[in-house]
Design a protein around this motif. Sequence first.
Motif, PDB file in Angstrom:
ATOM      1  N   HIS A  16      11.948  29.942  16.658  1.00  0.00           N
ATOM      2  CA  HIS A  16      11.737  28.564  16.116  1.00  0.00           C
ATOM      3  C   HIS A  16      12.550  28.474  14.748  1.00  0.00           C
ATOM      4  O   HIS A  16      12.475  29.327  13.988  1.00  0.00           O
ATOM      5  CB  HIS A  16      10.163  28.628  15.687  1.00  0.00           C
ATOM      6  CG  HIS A  16       9.370  28.033  16.982  1.00  0.00           C
ATOM      7  ND1 HIS A  16       8.003  27.915  16.688  1.00  0.00           N
ATOM      8  CD2 HIS A  16       9.918  28.019  18.218  1.00  0.00           C
ATOM      9  CE1 HIS A  16       7.670  27.673  17.872  1.00  0.00           C
ATOM     10  NE2 HIS A  16       8.515  27.756  19.099  1.00  0.00           N
ATOM     11  N   TYR A  17      13.102  27.450  14.640  1.00  0.00           N
ATOM     12  CA  TYR A  17      13.995  26.979  13.571  1.00  0.00           C
ATOM     13  C   TYR A  17      14.129  25.829  13.086  1.00  0.00           C
ATOM     14  O   TYR A  17      13.913  24.661  13.902  1.00  0.00           O
ATOM     15  CB  TYR A  17      15.726  26.982  14.076  1.00  0.00           C
ATOM     16  CG  TYR A  17      16.267  28.426  14.564  1.00  0.00           C
ATOM     17  CD1 TYR A  17      16.630  29.401  13.372  1.00  0.00           C
ATOM     18  CD2 TYR A  17      15.822  28.977  15.715  1.00  0.00           C
ATOM     19  CE1 TYR A  17      16.996  30.764  14.006  1.00  0.00           C
ATOM     20  CE2 TYR A  17      16.254  30.211  16.044  1.00  0.00           C
ATOM     21  CZ  TYR A  17      16.683  31.041  15.188  1.00  0.00           C
ATOM     22  OH  TYR A  17      17.339  32.189  15.658  1.00  0.00           O
ATOM     23  N   ASN A  18      13.475  25.621  11.800  1.00  0.00           N
ATOM     24  CA  ASN A  18      13.334  24.067  11.083  1.00  0.00           C
ATOM     25  C   ASN A  18      14.555  23.478  10.951  1.00  0.00           C
ATOM     26  O   ASN A  18      15.223  24.007  10.129  1.00  0.00           O
ATOM     27  CB  ASN A  18      12.502  24.512   9.778  1.00  0.00           C
ATOM     28  CG  ASN A  18      12.268  23.327   8.965  1.00  0.00           C
ATOM     29  OD1 ASN A  18      12.246  22.134   9.915  1.00  0.00           O
ATOM     30  ND2 ASN A  18      11.682  23.090   8.043  1.00  0.00           N
ATOM     31  N   GLU A  30      21.788  23.387   7.904  1.00  0.00           N
ATOM     32  CA  GLU A  30      20.763  24.208   8.430  1.00  0.00           C
ATOM     33  C   GLU A  30      20.777  24.326   9.857  1.00  0.00           C
ATOM     34  O   GLU A  30      20.551  25.580  10.644  1.00  0.00           O
ATOM     35  CB  GLU A  30      19.359  23.814   7.825  1.00  0.00           C
ATOM     36  CG  GLU A  30      18.997  22.804   8.665  1.00  0.00           C
ATOM     37  CD  GLU A  30      17.639  22.117   8.222  1.00  0.00           C
ATOM     38  OE1 GLU A  30      16.922  22.837   7.336  1.00  0.00           O
ATOM     39  OE2 GLU A  30      17.057  20.932   8.560  1.00  0.00           O
ATOM     40  N   SER A  34      21.267  28.077  11.507  1.00  0.00           N
ATOM     41  CA  SER A  34      20.258  28.274  12.474  1.00  0.00           C
ATOM     42  C   SER A  34      21.019  28.821  13.952  1.00  0.00           C
ATOM     43  O   SER A  34      20.808  29.663  14.579  1.00  0.00           O
ATOM     44  CB  SER A  34      19.440  27.146  12.927  1.00  0.00           C
ATOM     45  OG  SER A  34      18.548  26.785  11.833  1.00  0.00           O
ATOM     46  N   ALA A  37      22.183  32.400  13.328  1.00  0.00           N
ATOM     47  CA  ALA A  37      20.933  33.182  13.386  1.00  0.00           C
ATOM     48  C   ALA A  37      20.769  33.338  14.971  1.00  0.00           C
ATOM     49  O   ALA A  37      20.497  34.772  15.395  1.00  0.00           O
ATOM     50  CB  ALA A  37      19.695  32.663  12.500  1.00  0.00           C
ATOM     51  N   ALA A  38      20.550  32.624  15.365  1.00  0.00           N
ATOM     52  CA  ALA A  38      20.281  32.576  17.011  1.00  0.00           C
ATOM     53  C   ALA A  38      21.206  33.509  17.641  1.00  0.00           C
ATOM     54  O   ALA A  38      21.003  34.333  18.515  1.00  0.00           O
ATOM     55  CB  ALA A  38      19.907  31.311  17.688  1.00  0.00           C
ATOM     56  N   LEU A  46      17.509  28.034  21.191  1.00  0.00           N
ATOM     57  CA  LEU A  46      17.051  27.820  19.826  1.00  0.00           C
ATOM     58  C   LEU A  46      16.113  26.770  19.824  1.00  0.00           C
ATOM     59  O   LEU A  46      16.282  25.485  20.398  1.00  0.00           O
ATOM     60  CB  LEU A  46      18.367  27.195  19.068  1.00  0.00           C
ATOM     61  CG  LEU A  46      18.173  26.736  17.516  1.00  0.00           C
ATOM     62  CD1 LEU A  46      19.548  26.993  16.740  1.00  0.00           C
ATOM     63  CD2 LEU A  46      17.733  25.651  17.311  1.00  0.00           C
TER      64      LEU A  46
END
Length: 209
Positions: A16-18, A30, A34, A37-38, A46
Amino acid sequence: MKNILDENNLKAVSGHYNLGNFLYDGNTAELIASIEAAKTLKSEFLTVPWVDEPFRKSLEDYKKIASRLNEAAKMCTDSGLKLAYHNHDFEFQKHDGVTGYEILLNETDKNLVCFELDLYWVVRSGNDPLQLFKENPGRFKMWHVKDMDKQNQALNTEVGSGLIDFKPFFAAAKQAGMVHFFVEQENNFAVNSFQSIKTSCDFISKKLL
């Protein structure tokens, strides 16, 4: 995080990515972070987990979110990821006779945007997951499986102990398109969180799979 997963022979197939800033004003910073990061975690999906209340008050708000999800999905696809959207119950509120979830389903590219369906929140909102599967086959690649307490529907309980009959949902998994599901319980643990999740997993393994 990746090191911890590797040490325990685990994989984060999704996260979960905001993406609030991107959904609301199109700022890609962001989203790019994200995606990186994924990719570092070697995830497949994602997932967008939430939309803040001020940005989901009308059909136009949901149309904007759908458009941004399409943009994000293209960026994810270019990076070897898939984009998903996770629901709560607010998406099923009607705006001029149409729910926000209908807008998200109908105005996102079905080849790029998929959905992580939280079965508890669908049932809690008074809707039927089976109807969603029938009307939108193949789009619900992931599920959150959590049960509803019999005494207080605002609370969770161990899967198999509550109000939700999951058997029809699992029987329709192929129609839904489900490839991953996550056992979830956020509160109301019979003993503790670890015992509760084991109880739920045991029930699913023995009764649903």
